[in-house]
Design an enzyme around this catalytic site. Structure first.
Site, PDB file in Angstrom:
ATOM      1  N   SER A  70       0.834  -1.194   0.000  1.00 61.25           N
ATOM      2  CA  SER A  70       0.000   0.000   0.000  1.00 61.25           C
ATOM      3  C   SER A  70       0.868   1.242   0.000  1.00 61.25           C
ATOM      4  O   SER A  70       1.995   1.230   0.500  1.00 61.25           O
ATOM      5  CB  SER A  70      -0.920  -0.015   1.231  1.00 61.25           C
ATOM      6  OG  SER A  70      -1.879   1.009   1.145  1.00 61.25           O
ATOM      7  N   ASP A  71       0.333   2.313  -0.570  1.00 61.51           N
ATOM      8  CA  ASP A  71       1.048   3.588  -0.579  1.00 61.51           C
ATOM      9  C   ASP A  71       0.030   4.716  -0.537  1.00 61.51           C
ATOM     10  O   ASP A  71      -1.024   4.628  -1.176  1.00 61.51           O
ATOM     11  CB  ASP A  71       1.917   3.717  -1.837  1.00 61.51           C
ATOM     12  CG  ASP A  71       2.864   4.900  -1.724  1.00 61.51           C
ATOM     13  OD1 ASP A  71       3.841   4.800  -0.946  1.00 61.51           O
ATOM     14  OD2 ASP A  71       2.617   5.923  -2.382  1.00 61.51           O
ATOM     15  N   THR A  72       0.348   5.758   0.223  1.00 61.84           N
ATOM     16  CA  THR A  72      -0.554   6.902   0.387  1.00 61.84           C
ATOM     17  C   THR A  72       0.186   8.192   0.065  1.00 61.84           C
ATOM     18  O   THR A  72       1.325   8.376   0.483  1.00 61.84           O
ATOM     19  CB  THR A  72      -1.079   6.975   1.844  1.00 61.84           C
ATOM     20  OG1 THR A  72      -1.746   5.755   2.149  1.00 61.84           O
ATOM     21  CG2 THR A  72      -2.024   8.144   2.041  1.00 61.84           C
ATOM     22  N   GLY A 107      -3.162   3.606  -2.665  1.00 65.49           N
ATOM     23  CA  GLY A 107      -3.165   2.452  -3.549  1.00 65.49           C
ATOM     24  C   GLY A 107      -3.013   1.179  -2.749  1.00 65.49           C
ATOM     25  O   GLY A 107      -2.400   1.182  -1.672  1.00 65.49           O
TER      26      GLY A 107
END
Length: 193
Positions: A70-72, A107
């Protein structure tokens, strides 16, 4: 419930806590992948690319299991705001966000370590910040909370006091949209409910 091992490719305590909230058994294996992307990459593409990169790099180290990456990112005025490099950078970001709306993209990628099959998607949430004077921003920075947060705030902590409202998914802003993740896990045979 599937007995396929789940691996969270993150060291984020927030992501770990959110995944624990789904009552899933998992291990953590943080990714040390490079997070640079080509200049001009759209925010939605960036979170998809980085999420998949993190999950894929960890998946290569396992023979079986589903790896979750995950990436923010926070976007305001077309500027992508990552984690602040220091307190001055946090002050700059929070001053820019004060009294305005900005977008948060998170994501999520799932990679099957055994087959290489992958799925990646993202959600976007609009966040509306309260207007803040310099003293309030400095008090928030003194709390230490902004230091490891994209955009220099955490909506799940003291940063909640800075938020007027959101339009979208709260967990996207925290860093792991659990509604999206549960739908994606179901595609791999893991049913949360």
């Amino acid at each position: 419930m599937s007995i396929v091992p789940l691996i969270l490719a993150s060291s984020s305590p927030r992501r770990k806590e959110l995944l624990q909230g789904l009552n899933l058994t998992f291990t953590t294996h943080p990714s040390d992948e490079d997070e640079t992307v080509p200049p001009g990459t759209a925010p939605s593409e960036m979170v998809d690319l980085l999420s998949l990169r993190k999950a894929s790099s960890v998946a290569k180290q396992y023979e079986a299991g589903l790896v979750i990456g995950s990436d923010t990112i926070v976007v305001c005025d077309d500027e992508i705001m990552g984690k602040p490099v220091n307190d001055q950078d946090a002050f700059r970001m929070l001053s820019q966000l004060s009294g305005r709306a900005h977008s948060v993209y998170t994501g999520v990628a799932i990679v099957d370590a055994g087959t290489g099959q992958s799925r990646v998607a993202h959600w976007k949430t609009e966040v509306f910040m309260k207007s803040m004077d310099e003293a309030r921003i400095r008090r928030y920075i003194q709390s230490g909370e902004p230091r490891d947060k994209a955009g220099s705030y955490g909506i799940q902590g003291l940063g909640a006091t800075l938020i007027e409202r959101i339009d979208g998914d709260f967990f996207t802003v925290v860093g792991l949209p659990v509604g999206l993740l549960s739908d994606m896990l179901e595609e791999f045979g893991v049913r949360v409910l």
